[in-house]
Design an enzyme around this catalytic site. Structure first.
Site, PDB file in Angstrom:
ATOM      1  N   MET A 131      46.619  35.783  38.844  1.00 49.96           N
ATOM      2  CA  MET A 131      46.862  37.007  38.068  1.00 49.96           C
ATOM      3  C   MET A 131      47.599  36.721  36.757  1.00 49.96           C
ATOM      4  O   MET A 131      48.507  37.457  36.377  1.00 49.96           O
ATOM      5  CB  MET A 131      47.662  38.013  38.906  1.00 49.96           C
ATOM      6  CG  MET A 131      47.000  38.374  40.214  1.00 49.96           C
ATOM      7  SD  MET A 131      48.069  39.309  41.337  1.00 49.96           S
ATOM      8  CE  MET A 131      49.255  38.059  41.853  1.00 49.96           C
TER       9      MET A 131
ATOM     10  N   ASP B 119      40.327  47.532  48.192  1.00 45.56           N
ATOM     11  CA  ASP B 119      40.421  47.576  46.734  1.00 45.56           C
ATOM     12  C   ASP B 119      39.251  46.787  46.166  1.00 45.56           C
ATOM     13  O   ASP B 119      38.306  46.470  46.896  1.00 45.56           O
ATOM     14  CB  ASP B 119      41.782  47.068  46.238  1.00 45.56           C
ATOM     15  CG  ASP B 119      42.140  45.699  46.783  1.00 45.56           C
ATOM     16  OD1 ASP B 119      41.270  44.808  46.752  1.00 45.56           O
ATOM     17  OD2 ASP B 119      43.283  45.505  47.227  1.00 45.56           O
TER      18      ASP B 119
ATOM     19  N   LYS C 243      43.172  48.912  43.343  1.00 37.59           N
ATOM     20  CA  LYS C 243      44.157  48.177  42.543  1.00 37.59           C
ATOM     21  C   LYS C 243      43.469  47.481  41.372  1.00 37.59           C
ATOM     22  O   LYS C 243      43.184  46.288  41.403  1.00 37.59           O
ATOM     23  CB  LYS C 243      44.906  47.176  43.415  1.00 37.59           C
ATOM     24  CG  LYS C 243      45.932  47.819  44.321  1.00 37.59           C
ATOM     25  CD  LYS C 243      46.871  46.784  44.877  1.00 37.59           C
ATOM     26  CE  LYS C 243      48.018  47.449  45.616  1.00 37.59           C
ATOM     27  NZ  LYS C 243      49.001  46.481  46.100  1.00 37.59           N
TER      28      LYS C 243
END
Length: 254
Positions: free
Chosen positions: A175, A38, A60
């Site tokens: 995140m 990713d 992703k």
């Protein structure tokens, strides 16, 4: 394990600086027949993948996943069943909020041989490059790592914000850009001081990394004005104050 199957390597690529790849990770990438990747390893590492390898973009990106996690699991199983040696290339460390545990479980269920290759986690490396030691004798003797963006299908949060607010050490949040304001409000709600230092580090360990500092009260507004974007690591705690002393180092590759 089926002797006709290939082997899968769950490889952590570290936080982005290509020189922070482990020697083992570099060797496996260079010899891989299939690489499922990713965006988190970063362009420098992705561009170094060998031309001979079949490269599969698992993609992703925030709000735009080219493959679901189930599809990724099925893909690495399928390629191994074809007899290929597969590198599942992941940012940071495979088992640190990287869903590597889920992929490993799927491989065990399918009877496929696999190996985990740990990587340098961004939880420690990114703050370090920003001049923030996550532990410091004068500031924090403990550190905890939490996700700032949980599985949206969960009915209830798995995070104990009340205890996190009371935690006397450093909090490192993965995140957490989209939910920055909500996360900071949760900490304040349960009594963490609004003056607690906070830093957000974007594109950590890259030459264009950027650091936004503030405190629990004002960091969301500062981040909004600065246009902070993922990927980013958020550090909450007194260790952030050390950035004023140690954070002058420029990130240079090579």
């Amino acid at each position: 394990m089926n002797s006709g199957y290939g082997k899968v390597y769950l490889v952590g690529s570290g936080p982005g600086d290509p020189e922070l790849l482990t020697i083992k990770a570099r060797k496996l990438i260079d010899s891989a027949e299939v690489i499922v990747y990713d965006q988190l390893p970063g362009e420098a590492i992705l561009q170094s993948m060998p031309e001979t390898a079949e490269k599969i973009d698992a993609g992703k990106y925030a709000g735009n996943h080219k493959l679901t996690q189930t599809e990724i699991n099925d893909m690495i199983v399928k390629k191994a069943e074809e007899g290929k040696n597969v590198v599942r290339l992941k940012g940071g460390d495979p088992y640190m909020f990287g869903r590597g545990g889920e992929e490993a479980e799927k491989l065990v269920q399918a009877g496929i041989d696999f190996e985990v290759v740990p990587g340098i986690t961004s939880a420690i490396a990114v703050p370090a490059y920003a001049g923030i030691p996550v532990t410091h004798r004068d500031h924090a003797s403990m550190v905890t790592f939490i996700t700032g963006h949980e599985d949206p299908t969960k009915k209830e949060t798995g995070l104990d914000w009340e205890n996190l607010a009371r935690f006397p050490g450093t909090l490192v949040i993965f995140m957490g850009v989209k939910r920055l304001e909500q996360n900071m409000n949760a900490l304040k709600k349960y009594g963490k001081s609004p003056t607690t230092p906070v830093a957000i580090i974007e594109k950590g360990t890259h030459p264009d990394q950027r650091i936004t500092t503030g405190n629990l009260e004002n960091i969301a507004e500062k981040a909004k004005k600065a246009g902070v974007k993922a990927p980013a690591i958020t550090v909450v705690g007194d260790v952030v104050s050390v950035h004023d002393i140690l954070g002058m180092q420029e990130v240079v590759w090579g």
